[in-house]
Scaffold this active site. Structure first.
Site, PDB file in Angstrom:
ATOM      1  CB  SER A   1      -0.939   0.007   1.202  1.00 42.01           C
ATOM      2  OG  SER A   1      -0.199  -0.099   2.404  1.00 42.01           O
TER       3      SER A   1
ATOM      4  CG  ASP B   1      -4.226   5.288   7.068  1.00 37.42           C
ATOM      5  OD1 ASP B   1      -3.085   4.994   7.482  1.00 37.42           O
ATOM      6  OD2 ASP B   1      -4.695   4.843   5.994  1.00 37.42           O
TER       7      ASP B   1
ATOM      8  CG  HIS C   1      -1.068   3.800   4.751  1.00 37.70           C
ATOM      9  ND1 HIS C   1      -2.310   3.280   5.039  1.00 37.70           N
ATOM     10  CD2 HIS C   1      -0.374   2.808   4.150  1.00 37.70           C
ATOM     11  CE1 HIS C   1      -2.375   2.024   4.606  1.00 37.70           C
ATOM     12  NE2 HIS C   1      -1.213   1.708   4.075  1.00 37.70           N
TER      13      HIS C   1
END
Ligand SMILES: *[C@@H]1O[C@H](CO)[C@@H](O)[C@H](O)[C@H]1NC(C)=O
Ligand SMILES: *[C@@H]1O[C@H](CO)[C@@H](O)[C@H](O)[C@H]1NC(C)=O
Length: 360
Positions: free
Chosen positions: A44, A335, A338
């Site tokens: 990600s 978040d 991340h």
């Protein structure tokens, strides 16, 4: 690297990078386009929208993701703005945004300057990509082979090997092996202790790098994992009432990185024409956390989205708008997992300046 460390102010750091890339010797790299293309594999941190096109719950193609991306656009990037794959493209002077390979609207020109095959949730360990139904590294390699076939039609059989050998391959994966597969879901911790599990993970990594070599890659940069114990979700899960950094995950990250870097050194020894370089992210990350205030951050222990302790992916939505921070540039994390674009920018610049010549 240490020279850069000693300059604390963000603005200074950025201007040094600007100098390095546009004024100093490395400028030549970008300007005479040593690297025609950037090809990204991993998780990600470098997914630029792959997961929008596959059936998985690990997604972020909704607000508030992308809140600061070109005026506010959720694109499937796991941040408020750009991610390291885009930023690396900028640094190398290739392009401003790196599209996901699965984007059905890509033109030949997009393919020829590079794409991301990365898929949020991907790991070195093939066991668990299946569990969360994201693209494993093997799936990503399969897409890369398809990519090669497509550009072969344009470049011709003769040119393809030269093109692939000049492209930069940027690999960022491993965090989810440790924090998700090993510690959170414990899918592997019954069979393996962390020493043997990091051995297993790194051995999958070695297979992946050798496969890339076999498919023609010659310039490969591999990122280690950051201080995993200090990401907000790990502070929440393993940091006690005060949400301090979780020691176990930090220790695992260091162990993994040291094995990964020696594995890469040994691959390079056996294949002299393979320019594969390990780039550390753990210590640059530590630098950011220790100098958060000087770099203009106000909050380093929770994410901007929602309360910032657990929110990530489908748990980070506009339902939490009231709690979500107003200015993500004051936050190290977007978040609970991340970083923000601002953190990614500082980090990617620091990391790519570590060995500017080794990929040439
Ligand atoms: C790029 O430019 C620099 C400086 O002009 C030169 O030294 C270098 O050899 C060039 N590299 C390539 C690959 O053309
Ligand atoms: C991990 O790998 C290293 C290097 O190959 C080896 O010395 C060590 O015994 C291995 N550890 C485990 C627990 O398998």
């Amino acid at each position: 690297m240490f020279l850069i460390y000693s300059y604390a102010e963000d603005a200074l750091i950025l201007s040094i990078f600007v100098l390095l890339f546009y004024g100093g010797c490395t400028v030549a790299v970008a300007k005479n386009a040593t690297f025609p293309a950037l090809l990204v594999f991993g998780d990600s941190i470098v997914d630029t929208g792959t997961n929008n096109y596959i059936p998985t719950i690990i997604k972020c193609d909704f607000e508030p993701y992308g809140r600061d991306f070109q005026g506010g656009k959720p694109t499937g990037r796991f941040s408020n703005g750009k991610v390291p794959s885009d930023i690396a493209g900028e640094i190398y002077g290739i392009k401003e945004l790196l599209p996901p390979y699965l984007d059905p609207y890509l033109q030949l020109e997009d393919l020829l300057t590079g794409v991301s095959f990365a898929s949020g949730g991907a790991r070195y360990d093939p066991l668990t990509a299946k569990v969360v139904s994201v693209l494993s590294l093997t799936d990503q390699l399969q897409l890369f082979m398809e990519y090669k076939e497509k550009i072969k039609l344009a470049l011709g059989e003769e040119q393809i090997a030269a093109f692939i050998s000049k492209a930069v391959f940027f690999i960022c994966v491993g965090s989810a092996d440790i924090v998700n597969t090993y510690y959170a879901t414990m899918l592997r911790s019954f069979e393996y202790d962390i020493d043997s599990y990091t051995n297993l993970t790194v051995s999958y990594g070695a297979q992946f790098f050798q496969e890339l070599y076999r498919l023609g890659a010659r310039r490969v940069l591999v990122l280690g994992v950051p201080m995993l114990g200090c990401i907000p979700i790990q502070r929440t899960l393993g940091g006690g009432a005060r949400r301090v950094c979780a020691d176990k995950q930090n220790h695992a990250a260091l162990l993994f990185n040291s094995k990964l870097s020696s594995q890469i050194a040994s691959i390079k020894n056996n294949l002299p024409e393979f320019k594969i370089v390990y780039f550390d992210t753990y210590y640059p990350f530590l630098y950011i956390l220790q100098n958060a205030e000087k770099l203009g951050f106000e909050v380093a222990n929770r994410g901007c989205c929602g309360a910032g302790n657990i929110e990530v992916s489908i748990l980070c939505t506009r339902l939490h708008d009231l709690e979500t921070c107003k200015d993500a540039s004051k936050f190290v994390f977007w978040d609970s997992y991340h970083p923000t674009e601002k953190t990614y920018r500082i980090l990617t610049n620091m990391v790519l300046n570590e060995h500017p010549q080794e990929l040439l």
